[in-house]
Design a protein around this motif. Structure first.
Motif, mmCIF file in Angstrom:
data_model
loop_
_atom_site.group_PDB
_atom_site.id
_atom_site.type_symbol
_atom_site.label_atom_id
_atom_site.label_comp_id
_atom_site.label_asym_id
_atom_site.label_seq_id
_atom_site.Cartn_x
_atom_site.Cartn_y
_atom_site.Cartn_z
ATOM 1 N N VAL A 207 -5.921 -23.662 17.809
ATOM 2 C CA VAL A 207 -6.369 -25.035 17.528
ATOM 3 C C VAL A 207 -7.650 -25.043 16.701
ATOM 4 N N LYS A 208 -8.679 -24.363 17.199
ATOM 5 C CA LYS A 208 -9.975 -24.364 16.516
ATOM 6 C C LYS A 208 -9.888 -23.614 15.188
ATOM 7 N N LEU A 209 -10.539 -24.189 14.178
ATOM 8 C CA LEU A 209 -10.679 -23.540 12.880
ATOM 9 C C LEU A 209 -12.157 -23.344 12.596
ATOM 10 N N PHE A 210 -12.457 -22.322 11.795
ATOM 11 C CA PHE A 210 -13.847 -21.974 11.515
ATOM 12 C C PHE A 210 -14.106 -21.920 10.011
ATOM 13 N N THR A 211 -15.353 -22.252 9.666
ATOM 14 C CA THR A 211 -15.863 -21.977 8.325
ATOM 15 C C THR A 211 -16.800 -20.778 8.456
ATOM 16 N N ILE A 212 -16.528 -19.732 7.697
ATOM 17 C CA ILE A 212 -17.351 -18.530 7.686
ATOM 18 C C ILE A 212 -18.263 -18.577 6.464
ATOM 19 N N CYS A 213 -19.560 -18.324 6.673
ATOM 20 C CA CYS A 213 -20.508 -18.262 5.561
ATOM 21 C C CYS A 213 -21.218 -16.912 5.572
ATOM 22 N N LYS A 214 -21.403 -16.371 4.376
ATOM 23 C CA LYS A 214 -21.975 -15.032 4.219
ATOM 24 C C LYS A 214 -23.096 -15.057 3.184
ATOM 25 N N SER A 215 -24.201 -14.437 3.505
ATOM 26 C CA SER A 215 -25.288 -14.315 2.536
ATOM 27 C C SER A 215 -24.890 -13.392 1.395
ATOM 28 N N LEU A 216 -25.302 -13.750 0.198
ATOM 29 C CA LEU A 216 -25.028 -12.901 -0.971
ATOM 30 C C LEU A 216 -26.254 -12.103 -1.352
#
Length: 216
Positions: A207-216
């Motif tokens: 059910v749950k969805l995620f947004t993944i963020c990564k430092s460049l």
């Protein structure tokens, strides 16, 4: 004389059960291969962004989207303000935001494929979007500083695998952060990483969805 009723022997039933087991095993194995392919594609997207950004910066001495001389190179391109930051969220729909012009500049420069007139963020392997922005987290406590790349609509298993591959597998620590998406978010939009990252573990509940963020 009473007619004997026919039926399956134990051997025949065993053979059927074995066949069913093999079919189920093949289906599950196929699903796992598909999931692993999606994980690989999402990871490749994140890896590729760094090469594209630094290639553009090396050539034009500015970040794509933040480039204030783009219109002098390409007719119709928008200019950024060249302040070293990208205005707008990674999932912005405003064409004047630098996070939208970012994609147009990369396409015009030939660092990524696609329609050179388009400002749209590309899709990832699960139907979400890939985007960039400056900083993540609440204004009172920036979690990821500087330029970050985000990928949205990731199920918990994929989000966890991506975090573990690039960082520590913990959504609220390190250089990779996971943000739980709101159920009201458009299917292709993800959620802006402006809240505290989700707690100590990713939830793979279908059910749950995620947004993944990564430092460049």
């Amino acid at each position: 004389m009473k007619k004997q009723q026919g039926g399956f022997t134990l051997v025949e039933i065993a053979i059927v059960l074995v066949i069913i087991g093999l079919l189920l095993g093949g289906v599950l194995k196929g699903q796992e291969l598909i999931t692993q392919a999606k994980i690989k594609n999402v990871a490749n997207d994140l890896n590729g962004m760094a090469a594209a950004i630094y290639g553009y910066q090396d050539r034009y001495k500015a970040f794509p989207g933040d480039d204030d001389k783009a219109s002098s190179r390409w007719t119709g391109a928008g200019n950024g303000d060249h302040n070293g930051k990208l205005s707008g969220a990674f999932n912005s729909k405003t064409d004047t935001d630098e996070t939208r012009m970012f994609w147009n500049h990369l396409r015009l420069a030939g660092f990524i494929g696609g329609d050179t007139a388009s400002l749209a963020q590309p899709q990832n392997a699960v139907g979400g979007i890939i985007g960039v922005q400056t900083d993540a987290g609440p204004s009172s406590s920036v979690e990821l500083a500087g330029l970050i790349v985000c990928s949205s609509n990731l199920p918990g298993k994929i989000a966890n695998a991506i975090d573990a591959q690039f960082d520590d597998g913990v959504p609220n620590k390190g250089t990779v952060r996971g943000y739980i998406q709101s159920s009201s978010v458009a299917a292709d939009g993800g959620t802006s990483p402006t809240a505290i990252a989700s707690a100590t573990a990713y939830t793979d509940d279908g059910v749950k969805l995620f947004t993944i963020c990564k430092s460049l």
